[in-house]
Motif scaffolding. Structure first.
Motif, PDB file in Angstrom:
ATOM      1  N   GLY A   1       2.651  -7.571 -10.667  1.00 52.06           N
ATOM      2  CA  GLY A   1       3.782  -8.189 -11.614  1.00 52.06           C
ATOM      3  C   GLY A   1       4.836  -6.781 -10.742  1.00 52.06           C
ATOM      4  O   GLY A   1       5.857  -8.055  -9.627  1.00 52.06           O
ATOM      5  N   LEU A   2       4.854  -6.079 -10.316  1.00 52.26           N
ATOM      6  CA  LEU A   2       5.206  -5.394  -9.679  1.00 52.26           C
ATOM      7  C   LEU A   2       5.623  -5.156  -7.940  1.00 52.26           C
ATOM      8  O   LEU A   2       6.641  -5.905  -7.891  1.00 52.26           O
ATOM      9  N   LEU A   3       5.180  -5.137  -7.717  1.00 51.31           N
ATOM     10  CA  LEU A   3       4.602  -6.038  -6.665  1.00 51.31           C
ATOM     11  C   LEU A   3       5.278  -7.432  -5.816  1.00 51.31           C
ATOM     12  O   LEU A   3       6.172  -7.336  -5.206  1.00 51.31           O
ATOM     13  N   GLU A   4       4.998  -8.131  -7.109  1.00 51.49           N
ATOM     14  CA  GLU A   4       5.957  -9.513  -7.128  1.00 51.49           C
ATOM     15  C   GLU A   4       7.431  -9.463  -7.296  1.00 51.49           C
ATOM     16  O   GLU A   4       8.222 -10.672  -7.281  1.00 51.49           O
ATOM     17  N   ALA A   5       7.680  -8.676  -7.796  1.00 50.65           N
ATOM     18  CA  ALA A   5       9.456  -7.659  -7.950  1.00 50.65           C
ATOM     19  C   ALA A   5       9.487  -7.756  -6.498  1.00 50.65           C
ATOM     20  O   ALA A   5      10.499  -7.002  -7.231  1.00 50.65           O
ATOM     21  N   GLY A   6       9.391  -7.213  -6.497  1.00 47.38           N
ATOM     22  CA  GLY A   6       9.336  -6.383  -4.946  1.00 47.38           C
ATOM     23  C   GLY A   6       9.675  -4.645  -4.574  1.00 47.38           C
ATOM     24  O   GLY A   6      10.068  -4.749  -4.262  1.00 47.38           O
ATOM     25  N   LYS A   7       8.632  -4.503  -6.240  1.00 49.55           N
ATOM     26  CA  LYS A   7       8.854  -2.668  -6.765  1.00 49.55           C
ATOM     27  C   LYS A   7       7.786  -1.960  -4.941  1.00 49.55           C
ATOM     28  O   LYS A   7       6.707  -2.853  -4.383  1.00 49.55           O
ATOM     29  N   TRP A   8       8.473  -0.565  -4.889  1.00 56.64           N
ATOM     30  CA  TRP A   8       6.836   0.069  -3.846  1.00 56.64           C
ATOM     31  C   TRP A   8       6.677   0.808  -5.670  1.00 56.64           C
ATOM     32  O   TRP A   8       7.043   1.363  -6.184  1.00 56.64           O
ATOM     33  N   VAL A   9       4.636   1.206  -5.374  1.00 53.75           N
ATOM     34  CA  VAL A   9       4.104   1.703  -6.246  1.00 53.75           C
ATOM     35  C   VAL A   9       3.268   2.824  -5.947  1.00 53.75           C
ATOM     36  O   VAL A   9       2.488   2.306  -5.149  1.00 53.75           O
ATOM     37  N   ILE A  10       3.025   3.252  -6.642  1.00 58.39           N
ATOM     38  CA  ILE A  10       2.636   5.002  -6.190  1.00 58.39           C
ATOM     39  C   ILE A  10       1.164   5.045  -7.246  1.00 58.39           C
ATOM     40  O   ILE A  10       2.491   5.546  -8.614  1.00 58.39           O
ATOM     41  N   ASP A  11       0.232   4.994  -7.754  1.00 61.85           N
ATOM     42  CA  ASP A  11      -0.284   4.760  -9.181  1.00 61.85           C
ATOM     43  C   ASP A  11      -1.662   6.119  -8.435  1.00 61.85           C
ATOM     44  O   ASP A  11      -1.793   7.056  -7.904  1.00 61.85           O
ATOM     45  N   LEU A  12      -1.136   6.779 -10.035  1.00 68.46           N
ATOM     46  CA  LEU A  12      -1.788   8.106 -10.172  1.00 68.46           C
ATOM     47  C   LEU A  12      -2.737   8.177 -11.101  1.00 68.46           C
ATOM     48  O   LEU A  12      -3.763   9.066 -10.679  1.00 68.46           O
ATOM     49  N   SER A  13      -3.401   6.668 -11.605  1.00 68.47           N
ATOM     50  CA  SER A  13      -4.513   6.007 -11.764  1.00 68.47           C
ATOM     51  C   SER A  13      -5.648   6.210 -10.976  1.00 68.47           C
ATOM     52  O   SER A  13      -5.447   6.393  -9.714  1.00 68.47           O
ATOM     53  N   GLY A  14      -6.845   5.813 -11.532  1.00 61.49           N
ATOM     54  CA  GLY A  14      -7.895   5.667 -10.646  1.00 61.49           C
ATOM     55  C   GLY A  14      -7.928   4.370 -10.006  1.00 61.49           C
ATOM     56  O   GLY A  14      -9.814   3.994  -9.667  1.00 61.49           O
ATOM     57  N   ASP A  15      -6.844   3.458 -11.018  1.00 60.62           N
ATOM     58  CA  ASP A  15      -7.413   1.854 -10.957  1.00 60.62           C
ATOM     59  C   ASP A  15      -7.549   1.188  -9.043  1.00 60.62           C
ATOM     60  O   ASP A  15      -8.412   0.047  -9.534  1.00 60.62           O
TER      61      ASP A  15
END
Length: 348
Positions: free
Chosen positions: A83-97
């Motif tokens: 959903g974040l990418l679909e909304a046009g956000k840049w995402v940095i994920d600190l988990s292992g996903d």
């Protein structure tokens, strides 16, 4: 200025992220969320920060942010990222996903992956090796703390075709276990030292092996989804009665008999242009990296056994998590790589 929001800001990594981003000249921190602390003032949760802004609901943070940093437990990011990418956000994920192929993730983390197709879009965020892929990335997987220390300790050997197997011993401060973990209680850790997850069961092992396999197959500048050539590691972590810091000691029998002098020259050449890697003859210590983005590496050769001993220290909340996320944010958005980051540690 870029608008940044943090989801999961009440954990140790989230608190360190806020401290760093508050002083970033190109960032406006528009919000931070916590499942437990909505409508509390920031200083109530993090008393070291002079800030009366309130923790907001997650939806409000996302709505206001251009970049969303996920400092959430494993298994949550994979539900939010589509959903974040679909909304046009840049995402940095600190988990292992998004650090591992979905089938490997499921085997080691024991969770079904909810958005496996997005793994192919994720860029692995270890700048000293994957710098060329990070600018412009929309989804970035921030590495684990033990993994950063171990990978950078052995990267020159793997890229040079000298490494097939290694044994590693890791020591971590209790903040690495998280803010709510029972094993961090004072009575459990004070005057105590103990191993955990022995027998090749620690979930960071496949991430370490994957990084070194990429280097072994691709050389100095690997790609996240490029070729691999297998590496086997034995890894035993230990919990140390200190707040933060990691020290990894690796023991390697090389494919080629190189002198200690030649090995030092290999490391110095490999890291000569890396501002946050400190390779020196002096042996590393965790206090030397406290609250910094620096990795301190040294090596010795045991002439009697032929084993090469490599030592690596970093701050698990700094280069092992939050400051590395800021380094990645800088690269993603075209800012100077070291903006708002410290090369020198703080004596705690």
């Amino acid at each position: 200025m870029v608008r940044v929001g943090i989801l999961g800001a009440s954990g140790y990594g989230g608190g360190e992220l806020i401290r760093l981003l508050k002083r970033h000249p190109e960032v406006r921190l528009v919000g931070f969320s916590s499942r437990r602390h909505t409508d509390k003032a920031l200083f109530e949760v993090w008393p070291q920060l002079v800030d009366e802004r309130m923790f907001k609901p997650q939806e409000e943070v996302v709505a206001e942010a251009e970049v969303v940093i996920l400092a959430l437990p494993n298994g949550i990011a994979m539900e939010l990222v589509p959903g974040l990418l679909e909304a046009g956000k840049w995402v940095i994920d600190l988990s292992g996903d998004y650090r591992l192929p979905p089938e490997v993730y499921e085997a080691w983390y024991g969770l079904p992956h909810k958005s496996p197709a997005l793994y192919r879009e994720a860029v692995y965020g270890l700048p000293e090796l994957f710098r060329g892929e990070i600018p412009g990335a929309r989804l970035l997987a921030n590495p684990g703390c033990y993994v950063t220390a171990a990978t950078l300790a052995l990267a020159p050997l793997a890229a040079g075709g000298l490494l097939e197997e290694a044994s590693l011993v890791g020591m971590s401060g209790v903040s690495g276990a998280g803010r709510e973990a029972e094993e961090t209680f004072f009575a459990e850790v004070n005057e105590n030292l103990k191993p955990y997850r022995p027998g090749g069961t620690h979930r960071h092992i496949p991430e370490m092996e994957l990084n070194l396999a990429r280097l072994r197959a691709q050389g100095r500048w690997p790609r996240t989804h490029g070729a691999q050539k297998g590496v086997r590691l034995s890894f035993i972590p230990h919990l140390v009665p200190m707040t933060r810091g990691i020290l990894v000691s690796a023991f390697v029998r090389l494919n080629e008999d190189l002198s200690e002098l030649r090995l030092e020259a290999l490391y110095r050449e490999f890291y000569q242009d890396e501002p946050f890697v400190f390779f020196t003859r002096a042996l590393p210590q965790t206090k030397g990296t406290f609250a910094s983005n620096r990795v301190w590496i040294s090596l010795r050769k045991d002439e009697r056994t032929g084993l090469v001993q490599v030592f690596s220290a970093l701050d698990n909340l700094g280069k092992g998590m939050a400051s590395q996320a800021v380094q990645n944010l800088n690269l993603m958005l075209g800012f100077p790589e070291g903006l708002a980051l410290d090369r020198e540690g703080v004596w705690p």
